[in-house]
Design a protein around this motif. Sequence first.
Motif, short mmCIF file in Angstrom:
data_model
loop_
_atom_site.label_atom_id
_atom_site.label_comp_id
_atom_site.label_asym_id
_atom_site.label_seq_id
_atom_site.Cartn_x
_atom_site.Cartn_y
_atom_site.Cartn_z
N PHE A 1 0.78 -1.09 -0.58
CA PHE A 1 -0.09 -0.08 0.10
C PHE A 1 0.56 1.04 0.52
O PHE A 1 0.48 2.42 -0.78
CB PHE A 1 -0.61 0.08 1.58
N THR A 2 2.50 1.53 0.30
CA THR A 2 3.17 2.86 0.44
C THR A 2 3.01 3.08 -0.78
O THR A 2 2.52 3.81 -1.58
CB THR A 2 4.55 2.20 0.56
N PRO A 3 3.59 2.47 -1.94
CA PRO A 3 3.68 2.98 -3.31
C PRO A 3 2.15 3.53 -3.79
O PRO A 3 1.97 4.37 -4.50
CB PRO A 3 4.40 1.43 -3.86
N ILE A 4 0.60 2.34 -3.45
CA ILE A 4 -0.03 3.07 -3.88
C ILE A 4 -0.79 4.30 -3.46
O ILE A 4 -0.89 5.41 -3.92
CB ILE A 4 -1.53 2.08 -3.71
N VAL A 5 -0.83 3.90 -1.38
CA VAL A 5 -1.10 6.56 -0.91
C VAL A 5 -0.09 6.83 -0.92
O VAL A 5 -0.37 7.94 -1.65
CB VAL A 5 -1.13 4.77 0.31
N LEU A 6 1.67 6.95 -1.35
CA LEU A 6 2.32 7.60 -0.89
C LEU A 6 3.23 7.53 -2.25
O LEU A 6 3.80 8.59 -2.32
CB LEU A 6 3.56 7.36 0.44
N GLU A 7 2.88 6.56 -3.01
CA GLU A 7 3.55 6.93 -4.57
C GLU A 7 5.21 7.03 -4.17
O GLU A 7 5.41 7.57 -5.37
CB GLU A 7 2.83 8.40 -5.50
N ALA A 8 5.70 5.61 -3.52
CA ALA A 8 6.91 5.55 -2.78
C ALA A 8 7.20 4.04 -3.14
O ALA A 8 6.19 3.61 -3.75
CB ALA A 8 7.18 5.91 -2.13
N ASP A 9 8.37 4.36 -3.56
CA ASP A 9 9.27 2.76 -3.84
C ASP A 9 8.70 1.50 -2.92
O ASP A 9 8.59 1.83 -1.65
CB ASP A 9 10.22 2.57 -4.27
N ALA A 10 7.91 0.22 -2.91
CA ALA A 10 7.51 -0.49 -2.63
C ALA A 10 8.77 -0.96 -1.51
O ALA A 10 8.42 -0.85 -0.14
CB ALA A 10 7.43 -1.82 -3.11
N ASP A 11 10.28 -0.93 -2.07
CA ASP A 11 11.35 -0.98 -0.66
C ASP A 11 11.44 -0.20 0.38
O ASP A 11 12.04 -0.21 1.28
CB ASP A 11 12.82 -1.54 -1.14
N LEU A 12 10.16 1.47 -0.04
CA LEU A 12 10.99 2.33 1.65
C LEU A 12 10.69 1.80 2.79
O LEU A 12 11.79 2.03 3.36
CB LEU A 12 9.90 3.29 0.79
N ILE A 13 9.40 1.38 3.06
CA ILE A 13 10.05 0.78 4.71
C ILE A 13 11.18 -0.39 4.60
O ILE A 13 12.09 0.35 6.07
CB ILE A 13 8.30 -0.25 4.75
N LEU A 14 11.58 -0.42 4.22
CA LEU A 14 12.77 -1.77 4.50
C LEU A 14 13.91 -0.85 4.36
O LEU A 14 15.25 -0.94 5.26
CB LEU A 14 12.57 -2.51 3.35
N ARG A 15 13.68 0.10 3.82
CA ARG A 15 15.10 0.87 3.58
C ARG A 15 14.99 1.86 4.76
O ARG A 15 16.57 2.01 5.43
CB ARG A 15 15.50 2.15 2.44
N TYR A 16 13.72 2.61 5.36
CA TYR A 16 14.19 3.19 6.93
C TYR A 16 14.41 2.35 7.81
O TYR A 16 14.90 2.85 8.85
CB TYR A 16 12.50 3.44 6.66
N PHE A 17 13.84 0.70 8.28
CA PHE A 17 14.35 0.71 8.88
C PHE A 17 15.68 -0.25 8.82
O PHE A 17 17.22 -0.05 9.66
CB PHE A 17 13.91 -1.28 9.05
N ALA A 18 16.50 0.03 7.80
CA ALA A 18 17.77 -0.56 8.05
C ALA A 18 18.53 0.92 7.74
O ALA A 18 19.11 0.89 8.97
CB ALA A 18 18.34 -0.61 6.26
#
Length: 164
Positions: free
Chosen positions: A32-49
Amino acid sequence: MFESIQKNVTWRAIPIAAVIAGTVFLLVNVIFTPIVLEADADLILRYFASIALGDDVLLEGDTTTIIVGVVVHYILSFIFAFITSVVVHRWGLVVGIIGGAILGLCFYVINLYLVVELFEWMFAIRSDVFLAAHILFGALAGGVYEMFDHFDVALEEDLGYEGR
């Protein structure tokens, strides 16, 4: 207090709850992040990293970044599932789900309003998707833990509620 937790918590239920709730959390964010925020799907994993590697990894996500993001995510999932299991222990499935959802909301507030003090860049992932994923995580962690918690049955037998 710690002896009571150690003795009464169903330890084998915590990793099950953590993996299930953590995986659903991740899937909700990746889908849902790519749909709602129009961001990369792996964005959340980059933030965790970025918690472990610093904010430089936010711009580009290579394989190492994604792996570190997954590891950090599941470490946090185990910690939050443990906290949830201690709080909802012995309350039953309904309270496990509702109480877990409330704890998920609390984890969201802690993650995005307190953690931002340590990692300033985390403010950028505040979103309805992230909020919903936290609430869903808590509900699943509490519910799954209670489903596998064998002490609920033992407590009913000890108090003489069996068969009533």
